[in-house]
Design a protein around this motif. Sequence first.
Motif, PDB file in Angstrom:
ATOM      1  N   ARG A  51       0.839  -1.211   0.000  1.00  0.00           N
ATOM      2  CA  ARG A  51       0.000   0.000   0.000  1.00  0.00           C
ATOM      3  C   ARG A  51       0.870   1.256   0.000  1.00  0.00           C
ATOM      4  O   ARG A  51       0.565   2.231  -0.679  1.00  0.00           O
ATOM      5  CB  ARG A  51      -0.931   0.011   1.195  1.00  0.00           C
ATOM      6  N   PHE A  52       1.950   1.227   0.751  1.00  0.00           N
ATOM      7  CA  PHE A  52       2.856   2.371   0.785  1.00  0.00           C
ATOM      8  C   PHE A  52       3.449   2.621  -0.595  1.00  0.00           C
ATOM      9  O   PHE A  52       3.565   3.768  -1.041  1.00  0.00           O
ATOM     10  CB  PHE A  52       3.974   2.151   1.813  1.00  0.00           C
ATOM     11  N   ASP A  53       3.816   1.546  -1.289  1.00  0.00           N
ATOM     12  CA  ASP A  53       4.389   1.664  -2.625  1.00  0.00           C
ATOM     13  C   ASP A  53       3.381   2.282  -3.590  1.00  0.00           C
ATOM     14  O   ASP A  53       3.728   3.129  -4.410  1.00  0.00           O
ATOM     15  CB  ASP A  53       4.842   0.285  -3.110  1.00  0.00           C
ATOM     16  N   GLU A  54       2.130   1.869  -3.489  1.00  0.00           N
ATOM     17  CA  GLU A  54       1.099   2.435  -4.356  1.00  0.00           C
ATOM     18  C   GLU A  54       0.875   3.913  -4.052  1.00  0.00           C
ATOM     19  O   GLU A  54       0.726   4.727  -4.965  1.00  0.00           O
ATOM     20  CB  GLU A  54      -0.201   1.659  -4.200  1.00  0.00           C
ATOM     21  N   LYS A  55       0.863   4.270  -2.766  1.00  0.00           N
ATOM     22  CA  LYS A  55       0.682   5.674  -2.387  1.00  0.00           C
ATOM     23  C   LYS A  55       1.854   6.524  -2.870  1.00  0.00           C
ATOM     24  O   LYS A  55       1.668   7.647  -3.334  1.00  0.00           O
ATOM     25  CB  LYS A  55       0.536   5.800  -0.877  1.00  0.00           C
ATOM     26  N   MET A  56       3.064   5.983  -2.782  1.00  0.00           N
ATOM     27  CA  MET A  56       4.239   6.716  -3.240  1.00  0.00           C
ATOM     28  C   MET A  56       4.176   6.940  -4.753  1.00  0.00           C
ATOM     29  O   MET A  56       4.530   8.018  -5.248  1.00  0.00           O
ATOM     30  CB  MET A  56       5.516   5.958  -2.869  1.00  0.00           C
ATOM     31  N   THR A  57       3.711   5.942  -5.487  1.00  0.00           N
ATOM     32  CA  THR A  57       3.563   6.094  -6.935  1.00  0.00           C
ATOM     33  C   THR A  57       2.560   7.193  -7.259  1.00  0.00           C
ATOM     34  O   THR A  57       2.779   8.002  -8.161  1.00  0.00           O
ATOM     35  CB  THR A  57       3.124   4.759  -7.567  1.00  0.00           C
ATOM     36  N   VAL A  58       1.466   7.250  -6.524  1.00  0.00           N
ATOM     37  CA  VAL A  58       0.463   8.293  -6.748  1.00  0.00           C
ATOM     38  C   VAL A  58       1.056   9.668  -6.473  1.00  0.00           C
ATOM     39  O   VAL A  58       0.845  10.611  -7.246  1.00  0.00           O
ATOM     40  CB  VAL A  58      -0.788   8.035  -5.866  1.00  0.00           C
ATOM     41  N   VAL A  59       1.818   9.808  -5.414  1.00  0.00           N
ATOM     42  CA  VAL A  59       2.437  11.094  -5.084  1.00  0.00           C
ATOM     43  C   VAL A  59       3.417  11.512  -6.179  1.00  0.00           C
ATOM     44  O   VAL A  59       3.438  12.674  -6.596  1.00  0.00           O
ATOM     45  CB  VAL A  59       3.143  11.016  -3.707  1.00  0.00           C
ATOM     46  N   ILE A  60       4.199  10.570  -6.671  1.00  0.00           N
ATOM     47  CA  ILE A  60       5.161  10.881  -7.731  1.00  0.00           C
ATOM     48  C   ILE A  60       4.438  11.288  -9.013  1.00  0.00           C
ATOM     49  O   ILE A  60       4.835  12.239  -9.696  1.00  0.00           O
ATOM     50  CB  ILE A  60       6.107   9.692  -7.967  1.00  0.00           C
ATOM     51  N   VAL A  61       3.361  10.593  -9.350  1.00  0.00           N
ATOM     52  CA  VAL A  61       2.602  10.928 -10.564  1.00  0.00           C
ATOM     53  C   VAL A  61       1.957  12.307 -10.423  1.00  0.00           C
ATOM     54  O   VAL A  61       1.937  13.086 -11.377  1.00  0.00           O
ATOM     55  CB  VAL A  61       1.553   9.833 -10.863  1.00  0.00           C
ATOM     56  N   LEU A  62       1.434  12.632  -9.249  1.00  0.00           N
ATOM     57  CA  LEU A  62       0.872  13.966  -9.032  1.00  0.00           C
ATOM     58  C   LEU A  62       1.941  15.046  -9.158  1.00  0.00           C
ATOM     59  O   LEU A  62       1.697  16.097  -9.760  1.00  0.00           O
ATOM     60  CB  LEU A  62       0.208  14.036  -7.660  1.00  0.00           C
ATOM     61  N   ALA A  63       3.121  14.800  -8.617  1.00  0.00           N
ATOM     62  CA  ALA A  63       4.213  15.762  -8.746  1.00  0.00           C
ATOM     63  C   ALA A  63       4.603  15.938 -10.212  1.00  0.00           C
ATOM     64  O   ALA A  63       4.859  17.064 -10.669  1.00  0.00           O
ATOM     65  CB  ALA A  63       5.418  15.301  -7.934  1.00  0.00           C
ATOM     66  N   LEU A  64       4.622  14.849 -10.957  1.00  0.00           N
ATOM     67  CA  LEU A  64       4.926  14.930 -12.390  1.00  0.00           C
ATOM     68  C   LEU A  64       3.865  15.752 -13.111  1.00  0.00           C
ATOM     69  O   LEU A  64       4.188  16.586 -13.962  1.00  0.00           O
ATOM     70  CB  LEU A  64       5.015  13.525 -12.986  1.00  0.00           C
ATOM     71  N   GLY A  65       2.611  15.541 -12.765  1.00  0.00           N
ATOM     72  CA  GLY A  65       1.529  16.322 -13.376  1.00  0.00           C
ATOM     73  C   GLY A  65       1.646  17.798 -13.085  1.00  0.00           C
ATOM     74  O   GLY A  65       1.430  18.642 -13.957  1.00  0.00           O
ATOM     75  N   ILE A  66       2.010  18.133 -11.860  1.00  0.00           N
ATOM     76  CA  ILE A  66       2.167  19.541 -11.490  1.00  0.00           C
ATOM     77  C   ILE A  66       3.333  20.169 -12.244  1.00  0.00           C
ATOM     78  O   ILE A  66       3.270  21.322 -12.675  1.00  0.00           O
ATOM     79  CB  ILE A  66       2.357  19.674  -9.963  1.00  0.00           C
ATOM     80  N   LEU A  67       4.396  19.406 -12.454  1.00  0.00           N
ATOM     81  CA  LEU A  67       5.543  19.937 -13.200  1.00  0.00           C
ATOM     82  C   LEU A  67       5.251  20.073 -14.687  1.00  0.00           C
ATOM     83  O   LEU A  67       5.755  20.976 -15.351  1.00  0.00           O
ATOM     84  CB  LEU A  67       6.763  19.039 -12.993  1.00  0.00           C
ATOM     85  N   LEU A  68       4.445  19.172 -15.238  1.00  0.00           N
ATOM     86  CA  LEU A  68       4.172  19.201 -16.673  1.00  0.00           C
ATOM     87  C   LEU A  68       3.057  20.168 -17.049  1.00  0.00           C
ATOM     88  O   LEU A  68       2.999  20.620 -18.187  1.00  0.00           O
ATOM     89  CB  LEU A  68       3.793  17.811 -17.171  1.00  0.00           C
ATOM     90  N   ALA A  69       2.162  20.485 -16.138  1.00  0.00           N
ATOM     91  CA  ALA A  69       0.980  21.284 -16.459  1.00  0.00           C
ATOM     92  C   ALA A  69       1.297  22.624 -17.125  1.00  0.00           C
ATOM     93  O   ALA A  69       0.671  22.956 -18.127  1.00  0.00           O
ATOM     94  CB  ALA A  69       0.130  21.482 -15.215  1.00  0.00           C
ATOM     95  N   PRO A  70       2.233  23.430 -16.620  1.00  0.00           N
ATOM     96  CA  PRO A  70       2.455  24.737 -17.250  1.00  0.00           C
ATOM     97  C   PRO A  70       3.330  24.693 -18.504  1.00  0.00           C
ATOM     98  O   PRO A  70       3.505  25.708 -19.162  1.00  0.00           O
ATOM     99  CB  PRO A  70       3.128  25.555 -16.147  1.00  0.00           C
TER     100      PRO A  70
END
Length: 69
Positions: free
Chosen positions: A27-46
């Motif tokens: 579960r921790f691994d899945e949560k970490m993947t979600v956090v990394i994907v969200l960070a990637l989305g925030i970096l790519l958005a602009p």
Amino acid sequence: MLTINVAVLLAVVVFFRLRRRTESRSRFDEKMTVVIVLALGILLAPTPVGQGVLTFLGQLTSSVTQASR
């Protein structure tokens, strides 16, 4: 001097994390993947790439909506 784009680095990390089998994830691994994907989305958005993805997804959803009518 070599510079590393953080978005590219996160994309590589996401790629390798998602290649793993789902059975071996905690579960921790899945949560970490979600956090990394969200960070990637925030970096790519602009960026122009993020805007292109947003435009593409907008066109795709609008065509799917029109096709369902």
